[in-house]
Design a protein around this motif. Structure first.
Motif, mmCIF file in Angstrom:
data_model
loop_
_atom_site.group_PDB
_atom_site.id
_atom_site.type_symbol
_atom_site.label_atom_id
_atom_site.label_comp_id
_atom_site.label_asym_id
_atom_site.label_seq_id
_atom_site.Cartn_x
_atom_site.Cartn_y
_atom_site.Cartn_z
ATOM 1 N N ASN A 1 -21.487 41.151 -11.492
ATOM 2 C CA ASN A 1 -22.155 41.703 -10.315
ATOM 3 C C ASN A 1 -23.549 42.161 -10.732
ATOM 4 O O ASN A 1 -23.882 42.146 -11.916
ATOM 5 C CB ASN A 1 -21.365 42.883 -9.727
ATOM 6 N N CYS B 1 -17.909 41.102 -8.104
ATOM 7 C CA CYS B 1 -17.630 39.836 -7.420
ATOM 8 C C CYS B 1 -16.134 39.510 -7.490
ATOM 9 O O CYS B 1 -15.484 39.734 -8.511
ATOM 10 C CB CYS B 1 -18.428 38.706 -8.054
ATOM 11 N N GLU C 1 -17.765 31.890 -5.918
ATOM 12 C CA GLU C 1 -18.911 31.722 -5.017
ATOM 13 C C GLU C 1 -19.748 33.000 -4.955
ATOM 14 O O GLU C 1 -20.989 32.946 -4.922
ATOM 15 C CB GLU C 1 -18.420 31.338 -3.614
ATOM 16 N N GLU C 2 -19.085 34.162 -4.950
ATOM 17 C CA GLU C 2 -19.810 35.432 -4.958
ATOM 18 C C GLU C 2 -20.585 35.594 -6.269
ATOM 19 O O GLU C 2 -21.703 36.132 -6.274
ATOM 20 C CB GLU C 2 -18.838 36.597 -4.780
ATOM 21 N N THR D 1 -14.947 36.315 -6.146
ATOM 22 C CA THR D 1 -14.769 34.860 -6.130
ATOM 23 C C THR D 1 -15.880 34.221 -6.950
ATOM 24 O O THR D 1 -16.926 34.839 -7.200
ATOM 25 C CB THR D 1 -14.819 34.285 -4.702
ATOM 26 N N ALA E 1 -24.555 36.361 -6.654
ATOM 27 C CA ALA E 1 -25.012 37.606 -7.284
ATOM 28 C C ALA E 1 -25.735 37.373 -8.594
ATOM 29 O O ALA E 1 -26.628 38.143 -8.958
ATOM 30 C CB ALA E 1 -23.817 38.543 -7.511
#
Length: 211
Positions: free
Chosen positions: A141, A148, A152-153, A150, A157
């Motif tokens: 993060n 995060c 994708e996150e 996932t 980030a």
């Protein structure tokens, strides 16, 4: 459009290790949350990790080792600390230990202690062994933001990542932090391992008498 970062299977050890040996930063899956990591012994690697996370310069990174033997190369393990390690590692715990004098100050900002975890999967253990040194390991993060959940996150980030290990955490909760650097053990952050479980390990005789 999301920048697709190269993803690696957990068994693609050598490809991920090569990135880390060259001071790169990758995301990996741990038992607790998704993490981002870099090699411990390189200031350039640490700066790349810090820039990726926008992490303050005065905030040290936790260390992840492959086993207790490697932990003992970077920190002093007390009798109480050894009980904690044998009982809960590998697992969702971080232990605070006194740093060995030969570890460079840049590793942890000159602090007398290190926050240490043990590899929580065969994939992470093999990766650390392939790199040849412990890894700086922190949550995936931006500093101060939500971790995060996932892949994708993570891409959104941390777009500067050099790679992402595929997989899913087990606990989806940060590790229990246990300060083993002093004579009195202290729990600094609650997590999957409870204070009651810790006390049972440290005082088994007393627990049996209570029963």
């Amino acid at each position: 459009m999301v920048n697709r970062i190269r993803r690696f299977r957990p068994d693609e050890t050598e490809a991920m290790a090569e990135i880390l040996r060259n001071d790169g930063v990758i995301s990996v899956v741990t038992d607790t949350v998704y993490g981002v990591c870099a090699r411990m012994d390189s200031l350039a690697a640490q700066e790349n990790l810090r820039e990726l996370k926008h992490r303050p310069a005065d905030k040290a990174f936790p260390i992840m080792c492959c086993d207790i033997a490697q932990i003992e190369t970077v920190a002093y393990v007390s009798e109480q600390g050894r009980k904690i390690i044998h009982a809960f590692m590998p697992g969702p715990v971080t232990v605070i230990l006194k740093k060995r004098e030969e570890i460079p100050d840049f590793v942890n900002g000159g602090l007398p202690t290190l926050a240490v975890r043990m590899a929580t999967s065969d994939a992470l253990e093999k990766l650390i062994r392939a790199v040849g040194v412990p890894l700086l390991m922190t949550s995936a993060n931006q500093s101060g933001q939500k971790t995060c959940e996932t892949l994708e996150e993570i891409e959104l980030a941390c777009p500067g990542l050099n790679g992402i290990m595929e997989g899913k955490p087990t606990y989806h909760e940060a590790s229990t932090i246990i300060d083993c650097s002093q004579e009195q053990i202290r729990v600094l952050r609650k997590g999957p391992v409870s204070e009651e479980q810790i006390q049972e390990v440290l005082t088994p005789e007393g627990r049996k008498e209570d029963e």
